[in-house]
Design a protein around this motif. Structure first.
Motif, short mmCIF file in Angstrom:
data_model
loop_
_atom_site.label_atom_id
_atom_site.label_comp_id
_atom_site.label_asym_id
_atom_site.label_seq_id
_atom_site.Cartn_x
_atom_site.Cartn_y
_atom_site.Cartn_z
N PHE A 42 0.69 -1.21 0.04
CA PHE A 42 0.01 0.04 -0.17
C PHE A 42 0.86 1.22 0.01
O PHE A 42 2.00 1.30 0.64
CB PHE A 42 -0.93 -0.09 1.20
N ILE A 43 0.61 2.11 -0.80
CA ILE A 43 1.37 3.27 -1.04
C ILE A 43 0.73 4.43 -0.42
O ILE A 43 1.42 5.21 0.48
CB ILE A 43 1.85 3.51 -2.32
N GLY A 44 -0.51 4.66 -0.46
CA GLY A 44 -1.49 5.75 -0.01
C GLY A 44 -1.62 6.83 -1.09
O GLY A 44 -1.22 6.86 -2.08
N ASP A 45 -1.82 8.04 -0.36
CA ASP A 45 -2.31 9.11 -1.15
C ASP A 45 -0.81 9.94 -1.76
O ASP A 45 -0.07 10.12 -1.07
CB ASP A 45 -3.05 10.26 -0.42
N THR A 46 -0.82 10.05 -3.21
CA THR A 46 0.46 10.53 -3.52
C THR A 46 -0.04 11.69 -4.36
O THR A 46 -1.09 11.87 -5.27
CB THR A 46 1.19 9.53 -4.54
N ASP A 47 1.08 12.78 -4.68
CA ASP A 47 0.74 13.81 -5.61
C ASP A 47 1.19 13.04 -7.02
O ASP A 47 1.72 12.06 -7.21
CB ASP A 47 1.59 15.15 -5.35
N GLY A 48 1.23 14.06 -8.11
CA GLY A 48 1.56 13.37 -9.47
C GLY A 48 2.97 13.11 -9.60
O GLY A 48 3.33 11.99 -10.14
N ARG A 49 4.05 13.98 -9.02
CA ARG A 49 5.25 14.06 -9.30
C ARG A 49 5.89 12.61 -8.59
O ARG A 49 6.46 11.61 -9.21
CB ARG A 49 5.90 15.03 -8.78
N THR A 50 5.22 12.24 -7.45
CA THR A 50 5.36 11.11 -6.58
C THR A 50 4.91 9.82 -7.27
O THR A 50 5.43 8.71 -7.41
CB THR A 50 5.08 11.10 -5.12
#
Length: 179
Positions: A42-50
């Protein structure tokens, strides 16, 4: 923000067998078969760059295909209350090594380590208000579940909506395993 996780897909014949388990458990919200998967990380909530960095880093995974077996059913619980019903996944070396590589890659990108011990599984229902006795009775009736092993030849990067437990999931990228 995009909510991401890596996973293995469940083949349609296996998903059909899992879906036949639906029913007979009070408080169960059954997962749709097209949303069955084995989470790797599970990675979670990320911004576009990440999200782009994650997708690019996962492209460097080089692991051979392997076989996977679902064997038995169980529940995750918080305290004394069961909250998820799942099919157990036998932790083969190929699966364990692939999951560990995902963990290393994501930590190198600066994402926090996963705090929980990895337990490979396929969630088949979320439970709310289900008593331990009801869950135990259901497991006693169905707990010998087993399907033939299946081949895993890729993993995927999924996105999901934060507000929707159990799907729908969208494949953002698919990564073949090395033959």
């Amino acid at each position: 923000m995009t909510r991401l996780f890596t996973a293995l897909e469940i083949p349609s014949p296996v998903a059909m067998h899992l879906s036949l388990l639906k029913g007979g458990l009070p408080g169960a919200r059954w997962i749709d078969p097209e949303n069955y998967h084995v989470t790797l990380r599970f990675i979670g909530d990320t911004d576009g760059r990440t999200a782009d960095e994650v997708a690019n880093a996962l492209d460097r995974v080089y692991r051979p295909p392997f076989r996977l077996t679902l064997s038995g059913l169980d529940c995750f619980a918080s305290g004394r209350s069961p909250h998820s019903l799942y099919a157990r996944v036998e932790p083969t070396p190929g699966l364990v090594e692939l999951q560990a590589e995902h963990e290393r890659i994501l930590q190198r990108l600066g994402l926090p380590a996963e705090g929980r011990r990895y337990v490979p599984h396929v969630t088949i229902a979320r439970l709310r208000g289900t008593s331990s006795a009801d869950a135990a009775a259901w497991l006693a009736a169905h707990g010998d579940f087993r399907v033939p092993p299946f081949d895993v030849d890729r993993f995927v990067l999924y996105s999901s909506r934060a507000s929707t437990g159990g799907g729908p999931y969208l494949i953002e990228e698919a990564y073949p395993l090395a033959a």
